[in-house]
Motif scaffolding. Structure first.
Motif, mmCIF file in Angstrom:
data_model
loop_
_atom_site.group_PDB
_atom_site.id
_atom_site.type_symbol
_atom_site.label_atom_id
_atom_site.label_comp_id
_atom_site.label_asym_id
_atom_site.label_seq_id
_atom_site.Cartn_x
_atom_site.Cartn_y
_atom_site.Cartn_z
ATOM 1 N N GLY A 178 85.637 20.919 20.520
ATOM 2 C CA GLY A 178 87.047 21.310 20.602
ATOM 3 C C GLY A 178 87.965 20.166 20.217
ATOM 4 N N GLY A 179 89.197 20.499 19.856
ATOM 5 C CA GLY A 179 90.189 19.461 19.548
ATOM 6 C C GLY A 179 89.981 18.784 18.209
ATOM 7 N N LEU A 180 88.901 19.111 17.525
ATOM 8 C CA LEU A 180 88.633 18.527 16.210
ATOM 9 C C LEU A 180 88.546 19.658 15.189
ATOM 10 C CD1 LEU A 180 85.767 15.901 16.692
ATOM 11 C CD2 LEU A 180 88.203 15.474 16.363
ATOM 12 N N GLU A 181 89.135 19.416 14.032
ATOM 13 C CA GLU A 181 89.025 20.392 12.965
ATOM 14 C C GLU A 181 87.575 20.456 12.501
ATOM 15 O OE1 GLU A 181 91.556 21.090 8.871
ATOM 16 O OE2 GLU A 181 92.192 19.613 10.335
ATOM 17 N N ARG A 182 87.059 21.676 12.376
ATOM 18 C CA ARG A 182 85.695 21.810 11.854
ATOM 19 C C ARG A 182 85.780 21.895 10.346
ATOM 20 N NH1 ARG A 182 81.777 27.011 12.692
ATOM 21 N NH2 ARG A 182 79.932 25.933 13.431
ATOM 22 N N ASN A 183 85.282 20.864 9.693
ATOM 23 C CA ASN A 183 85.283 20.854 8.233
ATOM 24 C C ASN A 183 84.036 21.582 7.732
ATOM 25 O OD1 ASN A 183 87.686 18.993 7.612
ATOM 26 N ND2 ASN A 183 86.576 17.926 9.231
ATOM 27 N N THR A 184 83.889 21.645 6.409
ATOM 28 C CA THR A 184 82.737 22.389 5.885
ATOM 29 C C THR A 184 81.437 21.644 6.190
ATOM 30 O OG1 THR A 184 82.817 21.258 3.762
ATOM 31 C CG2 THR A 184 84.123 23.290 3.964
ATOM 32 N N ALA A 185 80.343 22.393 6.189
ATOM 33 C CA ALA A 185 79.030 21.764 6.372
ATOM 34 C C ALA A 185 78.798 20.736 5.265
ATOM 35 C CB ALA A 185 77.944 22.834 6.358
ATOM 36 N N TYR A 186 79.318 21.033 4.077
ATOM 37 C CA TYR A 186 79.154 20.104 2.952
ATOM 38 C C TYR A 186 79.840 18.764 3.260
ATOM 39 C CZ TYR A 186 78.738 18.499 -1.862
ATOM 40 O OH TYR A 186 78.417 17.776 -2.984
ATOM 41 N N ALA A 187 81.038 18.833 3.908
ATOM 42 C CA ALA A 187 81.748 17.587 4.242
ATOM 43 C C ALA A 187 80.883 16.731 5.180
ATOM 44 C CB ALA A 187 83.083 17.897 4.907
ATOM 45 N N TYR A 188 80.168 17.393 6.115
ATOM 46 C CA TYR A 188 79.314 16.608 7.041
ATOM 47 C C TYR A 188 78.056 16.104 6.340
ATOM 48 C CZ TYR A 188 82.773 17.969 10.333
ATOM 49 O OH TYR A 188 83.989 18.127 10.943
ATOM 50 N N LEU A 189 77.641 16.799 5.277
ATOM 51 C CA LEU A 189 76.538 16.257 4.469
ATOM 52 C C LEU A 189 76.990 14.977 3.759
ATOM 53 C CD1 LEU A 189 74.834 19.415 2.984
ATOM 54 C CD2 LEU A 189 73.694 17.572 4.237
ATOM 55 N N LEU A 190 78.235 14.977 3.270
ATOM 56 C CA LEU A 190 78.760 13.749 2.650
ATOM 57 C C LEU A 190 78.820 12.632 3.673
ATOM 58 C CD1 LEU A 190 81.726 15.082 0.441
ATOM 59 C CD2 LEU A 190 79.405 14.486 -0.277
ATOM 60 N N LEU A 191 79.313 12.979 4.871
ATOM 61 C CA LEU A 191 79.383 11.995 5.954
ATOM 62 C C LEU A 191 78.001 11.388 6.219
ATOM 63 C CD1 LEU A 191 80.503 10.768 8.662
ATOM 64 C CD2 LEU A 191 79.806 12.930 9.701
ATOM 65 N N CYS A 192 76.992 12.242 6.314
ATOM 66 C CA CYS A 192 75.656 11.795 6.716
ATOM 67 C C CYS A 192 74.864 11.189 5.566
ATOM 68 C CB CYS A 192 74.878 12.966 7.320
ATOM 69 S SG CYS A 192 75.573 13.524 8.879
ATOM 70 N N SER A 193 75.455 11.126 4.402
ATOM 71 C CA SER A 193 74.780 10.467 3.279
ATOM 72 C C SER A 193 75.685 9.356 2.731
ATOM 73 C CB SER A 193 74.384 11.484 2.208
ATOM 74 O OG SER A 193 75.480 12.304 1.872
ATOM 75 N N HIS A 194 76.785 9.718 2.071
ATOM 76 C CA HIS A 194 77.627 8.703 1.429
ATOM 77 C C HIS A 194 78.266 7.748 2.446
ATOM 78 C CE1 HIS A 194 78.377 11.458 -2.328
ATOM 79 N NE2 HIS A 194 77.109 11.325 -2.024
ATOM 80 N N PHE A 195 78.608 8.251 3.647
ATOM 81 C CA PHE A 195 79.315 7.424 4.636
ATOM 82 C C PHE A 195 78.421 7.056 5.823
ATOM 83 C CE2 PHE A 195 82.923 10.067 2.809
ATOM 84 C CZ PHE A 195 83.308 9.086 1.920
ATOM 85 N N ALA A 196 77.102 7.139 5.626
ATOM 86 C CA ALA A 196 76.178 6.892 6.745
ATOM 87 C C ALA A 196 76.201 5.436 7.210
ATOM 88 C CB ALA A 196 74.763 7.297 6.356
#
Ligand SMILES: CC(C)(COP(=O)(O)OP(=O)(O)OC[C@H]1O[C@@H](n2cnc3c(N)ncnc32)[C@H](O)[C@@H]1OP(=O)(O)O)[C@@H](O)C(=O)NCCC(=O)NCCS
Length: 174
Positions: A27-45
């Motif tokens: 809660g309280g956080l915008e849920r971005n696309t699953a793809y955005a979290y894939l970028l997070l977990c790869s490019h910004f890991a």
């Protein structure tokens, strides 16, 4: 890094779906696309972190180094599952991100926070207090910039942070 069954580590692409599934509960956080979290977990890991308990993701920090502010790490989202709140996990994850090799030369932690998000403000102010550095608050992304109703996102800037100690600079949550 692990205690009380919690372990903090660098995200892997396999974590993206778990983070995306956790967002409604946080809660309280915008849920971005699953793809955005894939970028997070790869490019910004190298500048992000996940916290696990019993094999489940219970928290994460999404961070990146803004190309326009090379001495900063921007914390885009930080979230802790309701079951793991109030144990210092949010603060430990911020410390964990700062100890990662990708943050070795960081002097400022920046983020944006809605003025009514007391937990988030308290988290960042507590981080600054522990490090004994200023926590400046100013205009960030004002509400009219958003296409839909959205509160102001005020900028938080914490620092200057001390260069990491030898021990910290060897921390590596891989
Ligand atoms: C913000 C959030 C990550 C804090 O996680 P947490 O693990 O409970 O935080 P911590 O236990 O590390 O607490 C850090 C500080 O914040 C304070 N704090 C935590 N929750 C609070 C609340 N609801 N109200 C006021 N202060 C709060 C703690 O007391 C502590 O301060 P202290 O050291 O002065 O005592 C969590 O509440 C959350 O996921 N909220 C929803 C998502 C969100 O709003 N994220 C931030 C915007 S990006």
């Amino acid at each position: 890094m692990s205690d009380l069954g919690l372990s903090l580590r660098r995200p892997r692409p396999e974590d993206a779906a778990a983070i995306w599934r956790l967002l409604p509960a946080i809660g309280g956080l915008e849920r971005n696309t699953a793809y955005a979290y894939l970028l997070l977990c790869s490019h910004f890991a190298d500048t992000s972190i996940v916290a696990e308990r019993g094999g489940e993701v219970v928290g994460f920090v999404a961070g990146y180094r803004p190309p326009t502010q090379p001495d900063a790490v921007f914390v885009w989202q930080v979230g802790v599952a309701p079951s793991a709140r109030g144990e210092g996990l949010g603060g430990r994850m911020l410390d964990g991100v700062l100890a990662m090799p990708g943050c070795r030369d960081v002097r400022y932690l920046t983020a944006t926070v809605s003025p009514d998000n007391e937990a988030s403000l308290a988290l960042f102010r507590a981080f600054a207090r522990r490090r004994q550095v200023p926590c400046e608050e100013g205009p960030g992304f004002p509400a009219p910039l958003f296409p839909e109703p959205h509160p102001d996102e005020n900028l938080i800037r914490i620092g200057p942070l001390a260069a990491p100690s030898r021990k910290e600079s060897h921390a590596d949550h891989r």
